[in-house]
Write a protein that holds these residues in place. Structure first.
Motif, PDB file in Angstrom:
ATOM      1  N   ARG A 141     -18.338  -7.929   0.588  1.00  8.41           N
ATOM      2  CA  ARG A 141     -17.072  -7.519  -0.017  1.00  8.41           C
ATOM      3  C   ARG A 141     -16.349  -8.765  -0.499  1.00  8.41           C
ATOM      4  NH1 ARG A 141     -11.692  -5.389   3.186  1.00  8.41           N
ATOM      5  NH2 ARG A 141     -10.394  -4.950   1.359  1.00  8.41           N
TER       6      ARG A 141
ATOM      7  N   GLU B 210     -12.700 -10.421  -2.068  1.00 12.80           N
ATOM      8  CA  GLU B 210     -11.259 -10.212  -2.187  1.00 12.80           C
ATOM      9  C   GLU B 210     -10.624 -11.428  -2.865  1.00 12.80           C
ATOM     10  OE1 GLU B 210      -9.457  -8.303   1.606  1.00 12.80           O
ATOM     11  OE2 GLU B 210     -11.228  -9.419   2.299  1.00 12.80           O
TER      12      GLU B 210
ATOM     13  N   ASN C 214      -4.273 -10.004   0.470  1.00 15.37           N
ATOM     14  CA  ASN C 214      -5.083  -9.476  -0.622  1.00 15.37           C
ATOM     15  C   ASN C 214      -4.157  -8.974  -1.737  1.00 15.37           C
ATOM     16  OD1 ASN C 214      -6.814  -8.068  -2.319  1.00 15.37           O
ATOM     17  ND2 ASN C 214      -8.047  -7.261  -0.637  1.00 15.37           N
TER      18      ASN C 214
ATOM     19  N   GLU D   9      -4.681  -6.920  -3.986  1.00 14.27           N
ATOM     20  CA  GLU D   9      -4.833  -5.487  -4.227  1.00 14.27           C
ATOM     21  C   GLU D   9      -4.173  -4.637  -3.150  1.00 14.27           C
ATOM     22  OE1 GLU D   9      -8.939  -4.642  -4.664  1.00 14.27           O
ATOM     23  OE2 GLU D   9      -9.166  -5.753  -6.555  1.00 14.27           O
TER      24      GLU D   9
END
Length: 331
Positions: A243, A245, A273, A275
């Motif tokens: 993953r 980020e 993060n 997002e």
């Protein structure tokens, strides 16, 4: 009568004359004493100096300037207790061992700087009648390159890696009362690789603050079946191993002798993060180390961690250790 008077006058005149002559003689002698000899009255032979140049061979010094500095520390601590079966006060026989290895490298020349730090920790505990447990397990490797902008500010680029050595378990009991363990983590499950660019504030050797506005973190979960016992799967989608980020990161570090032979080392990391700013990761490591002498130490450490991808609550650990350590160079 006249004859006697003339005789006395004649004697007085004679004494006066003799006194004048004696005074004249004394004055002459005194003048002779005050008369210093003329300079250079004696012949002086001047020596002839024969001066010759002497050549002394100068051996060149074989000296090299090293811009590298390094610190290495290795320590081990051991705790053990034993009780007989009829020990009325109660107790559990146990043995615990912990090891740690720290190394730091620093290269500084002109306005360029490179710092590398390795922290390796591992420890285990075994109580009689129970399964063995870990007391510590960490791999931490941090690298930073800096370019000086001013007296206290640097531009930096960093690369950081974190993981663990051994398998991690949660413990529970069966209906029959027997202890069982469940696998929840292992090496590179998870593993974190973080790259960061930004500015660093470093007013002295004992403190720095890194502000990484351009930060990327990769989370690795190499065991794709770990989600069965750890549903959150460290934020990685089930069946995937990776993953990525993009985030904002802030890191502060304190490494300072606060008292004679007492050192404080603290590191705080914030990871946000872009997002999902509603869940910001925090980690705080604090260690107090007191040296009894050159090889015996006492340390008190604590960790507080919040990561929504691993648990919805704050995780914490604490440890107190007495052991042996070797540090090079020795202060």
């Amino acid at each position: 009568m006249k004859g006697i008077f003339l005789f006395i006058l004649l004697i007085s005149f004679s004494n006066f004359t003799f006194a004048q002559n004696d005074a004249s003689a004394d004055t002459a002698a005194l003048n002779k004493l005050k008369h210093y000899p003329n300079k250079n009255s004696l012949p002086v032979r001047k020596p002839v100096l024969n001066i010759k140049p002497v050549t002394i061979e100068v051996t060149p010094l074989d000296m090299k300037v090293s811009y590298w500095r390094s610190w290495t520390n290795f320590g081990v601590n051991l705790n053990q207790s034993a009780f007989s079966n009829n020990w009325n006060s109660g107790g559990v026989s146990s043995i615990a061992i912990g090891t740690q290895f720290n190394q730091k490298l620093d290269y500084t020349k002109d306005d360029k700087n490179y710092v590398s730090e390795v922290i390796l920790q591992y420890g285990k505990l075994r109580n009689k009648g129970q399964l063995e447990r870990k007391t510590n397990d960490r791999i931490f490797y941090d690298n930073k390159v800096g370019l000086k902008l001013s007296a206290s500010w640097n531009f930096f680029a960093s690369l950081n890696f974190e993981s663990q050595f051994d398998r991690g378990y949660s413990f529970s009991k069966t209906i029959a009362g027997e202890e069982k363990r469940t696998l929840i983590s292992r090496f590179m499950t998870p593993g974190y690789l973080t790259e960061s660019l930004g500015v660093e504030y470093k007013p002295g050797k004992s403190f720095f603050l890194r502000i990484g506005t351009g930060t990327a973190r990769q989370t690795f979960v190499l065991d794709t079946n770990i989600y069965r016992t750890n549903p959150k799967n460290f934020g990685v989608d089930r069946g995937k191993r990776f993953r990525n980020e993009l985030a904002f990161q802030a890191v502060t570090n304190v490494d300072k002798d606060i008292l004679t032979n007492v050192n404080l080392k603290s590191r705080y990391s914030l990871f946000a993060n872009y997002e999902d700013l509603s869940h910001i990761d925090h980690r705080l490591d604090v260690t107090f180390t007191a040296r009894v002498n050159k090889i015996i130490f006492v340390s008190l450490s604590g960790v507080a961690l919040y990561d929504a991808d691993t648990d919805s609550k704050i995780q914490a650990s604490q440890g107190l250790a007495l052991g042996l350590s070797y540090r090079f160079p020795i202060k």
